[in-house]
Every structure is written in C-alpha cells, then in structure tokens.
Design an enzyme around this catalytic site. Structure first.
Site, short mmCIF file in Angstrom:
data_model
loop_
_atom_site.label_atom_id
_atom_site.label_comp_id
_atom_site.label_asym_id
_atom_site.label_seq_id
_atom_site.Cartn_x
_atom_site.Cartn_y
_atom_site.Cartn_z
N GLY A 13 48.74 -3.47 -81.82
CA GLY A 13 48.45 -2.97 -80.47
C GLY A 13 46.98 -2.96 -80.08
O GLY A 13 46.24 -3.91 -80.35
N PHE A 14 46.57 -1.88 -79.42
CA PHE A 14 45.20 -1.79 -78.89
C PHE A 14 44.17 -1.99 -80.00
O PHE A 14 43.16 -2.69 -79.80
CB PHE A 14 44.93 -0.40 -78.28
N ARG A 35 49.25 0.40 -92.88
CA ARG A 35 49.91 -0.82 -93.37
C ARG A 35 48.88 -1.82 -93.89
O ARG A 35 48.32 -2.62 -93.13
CB ARG A 35 50.76 -1.43 -92.25
N TYR A 153 54.10 14.95 -76.87
CA TYR A 153 53.19 13.80 -76.78
C TYR A 153 52.14 14.06 -75.69
O TYR A 153 50.94 13.88 -75.91
CB TYR A 153 53.95 12.51 -76.50
N PRO A 183 45.03 4.94 -70.89
CA PRO A 183 45.87 3.87 -70.35
C PRO A 183 47.24 4.37 -69.87
O PRO A 183 47.79 5.35 -70.39
CB PRO A 183 46.06 2.93 -71.56
N GLY A 184 47.77 3.63 -68.90
CA GLY A 184 49.17 3.78 -68.53
C GLY A 184 50.01 2.86 -69.39
O GLY A 184 49.62 2.52 -70.52
#
Ligand code: NDP
Ligand code: 8X3
Length: 253
Positions: A13-14, A35, A153, A183-184
């Site tokens: 991801g980001f 990981r 969350y 972010p959205g």
C-alpha cells in the site's frame, strides 16, 4: 550523503508506494513491516530499479521492546533519519460497538495509536539532537468525520489527528516539521485486511469510482517533504474527486 527516510508499514500500500517514490528520487530508505519476505522483495526491487540504498527493519510496531531494539541497533550510517513516515496501520472489522470484536479493537488501538507513539518516541530524539527532521503521520478522513460502524477505527484516527497537532507543538522549539496526511478511499490492501481476506467484499468498496492510489499518496508525501525549509504543510485531507467527506460520495458517475 543522500537523505534518509524511515517508513513504517512499507510492505504494501501507501508505505511501499512512498518507498518507491523516495528511492526513485535518490533517498536512502528504511522499510519496516512484519512480513519479512515482502520487505526483502521490495528491497531487491528498489536496488535493481533505482540503485537505492535500503535497510530492512522487520518489527511489529505494537511491540515496544522490538521497536526500541531495532532502532537502537541501526548501524551508524543509518542513524541520521531525515524523514519518518508513521504509516503502519489498519482497520479490523466494521461493526457496531455492541457487536464489535474486542480483539480487533486492541489490534487497531495498539497499532494505529501506540505503535505510532513508540516509533516516534524512539526516532524523534535523534532528530532533536540534530535540530532537523520531518515527521509524517498517516491519519485518515476517518479521523476527521466518524461514519457508521467505524467507531474504534475512527477513534484511532482521531487520535492520530490529535497527536499530530500535539507533537507539532512539542517539535516547534526543535525545528522539526510535522505533517498529518488524511486520505479518503484508496485502493490498497486496506479493505482486504479490514474484511479479513474477503476479496469480493474488499473489491466492492472500490467499485463505481476511481479511488486514490498508493502513488497518489506517495506524490503528496514527496511534495510536502520537499518544500522550502521555512514552511510546512501541517494538515492535509486528500480524497478522490467523488468523495466530499466520509458521508458524501458519488459512485457510478
Ligand atoms: P495496507 O494494508 O496496504 O498497508 C498497511 C501496512 O501497515 C502494511 O505494510 C502492513 O505490513 C503494515 N502494518 C500493519 N500492522 C503493522 C504492525 N503491527 N507493525 C508493522 N507494520 C504493520 O493499507 P494502506 O496502505 O491503505 O494503509 C496504510 C495507512 O493508511 C494505515 O495507517 C491506514 O489506516 C491509512 N489509511 C488508508 C486508507 C485507505 O483507504 N487505504 C485511507 C486513509 C488512511 P505488515 O502486514 O507486513 O506488517
Ligand atoms: C480509510 C478510509 O473511509 O475507510 O481510513 O475509513 S475509510
């Protein structure tokens, strides 16, 4: 020497997007995550594609001892950290408070809030001793507006918002920038993690509109990190064009 960026949660991801963007621009990158095999593959990719210098820091941000041990053990030539990106985080589940899984709550609170704090506590004194640095905290639109079933969350991301404002005050005397990015909807492994591997349910989240990508967020972080020294973008909300906020979105045109 080139500048060094430390990115938590860089195995997808980001975080992976930010690592690629900064490596491509000549930064030395420290990549963290749990990981190890993902991080090893990313290291290889960054070395092959950009001749980047990469240090892999495998630890769980929830494990205070592991955070401190790994950062204390950084080799001398990796100890000048110019940029920290507190990105590691997750949502686990989507349900009402009365039906929520308390183990999921622990995971989110321990990762998104306590993990961010442990890493910041370990790295910020190194920046303070040099009188320079830039801390990025990846918050969320969920830290600006709550939404149904988002409760815990959202709570963790409201905390990231508050901690960012607070640490900006603490860092003021030391010339260290603090930027919170909120972010959205962005298509990463976020929804796959939230829905515990349910590919179909995760995919539905991004149907009918063009979501943000990891590259969009990496571009944003890179822009904020490369501004003139005398000013800082403190707080930035970024959404797809189809999303005004957590409540108002437009799908399918
Ligand atoms: P991904 O699931 O793709 O990436 C999350 C990253 O966090 C992974 O690299 C994961 O690595 C790492 N991570 C999770 N838990 C831990 C841990 N305990 N210790 C170390 N690393 C950890 O999701 P995103 O890239 O979307 O998420 C990145 C951040 O952006 C999160 O904070 C998320 O809340 C936030 N965000 C995401 C949005 C979205 O729509 N995608 C929107 C707004 C904010 P590993 O599993 O290897 O440990
Ligand atoms: C992730 C975006 O809107 O699913 O933080 O909470 S949202």
């Amino acid at each position: 020497m080139s500048k060094t960026i430390f990115i938590t949660g860089a195995s997808s991801g980001f975080g992976a997007g930010i690592a690629k963007r900064f490596a491509a621009e000549g930064f030395r990158v420290i990549i963290n995550g749990r990981r190890a095999e993902r991080l090893a593959a990313l290291k290889k990719e960054l070395e092959e594609n950009y001749a980047a210098e990469v240090y892999v820091a495998v630890f769980d941000v929830r494990d205070k001892k592991a955070v401190n041990a790994c950062i204390a053990a950084l080799p001398e030539n990796w100890r000048t950290i110019d940029i920290l990106v507190n990105n590691a985080g997750l949502a686990a589940g989507l349900s009402t408070i009365q039906e929520g899984d308390t183990d999921d709550w622990d995971t989110m609170i321990d990762t998104n809030i306590k993990g961010l704090l442990y890493v910041t506590r370990a790295i910020s004194p190194m920046m303070i001793s040099r009188g320079s640095g830039h801390i990025f905290n990846i918050g969320s639109i969920a830290g600006k507006y709550v939404y149904p079933n988002g409760n815990v969350y959202c709570g963790t991301k409201f905390a990231v918002n508050a901690l960012s404002e607070s640490m900006r005050i603490d860092m003021l005397a030391h010339g260290i920038k603090v930027t919170a990015i909120h972010p959205g909807a962005a298509e990463t492994e976020f929804s796959l993690v939230r829905f515990k591997g349910d590919v179909a349910r995760a995919g539905k989240v991004y149907e009918g509109f063009t979501p943000l990508s990891a590259e969009d967020i990496a571009d944003t972080v890179f822009y904020c990190a490369n501004l003139p020294a005398h000013y800082c973008i403190n707080d930035l909300v970024i959404t797809p064009l189809t999303q005004a906020n957590s409540h108002y979105s437009r799908k399918n045109g």
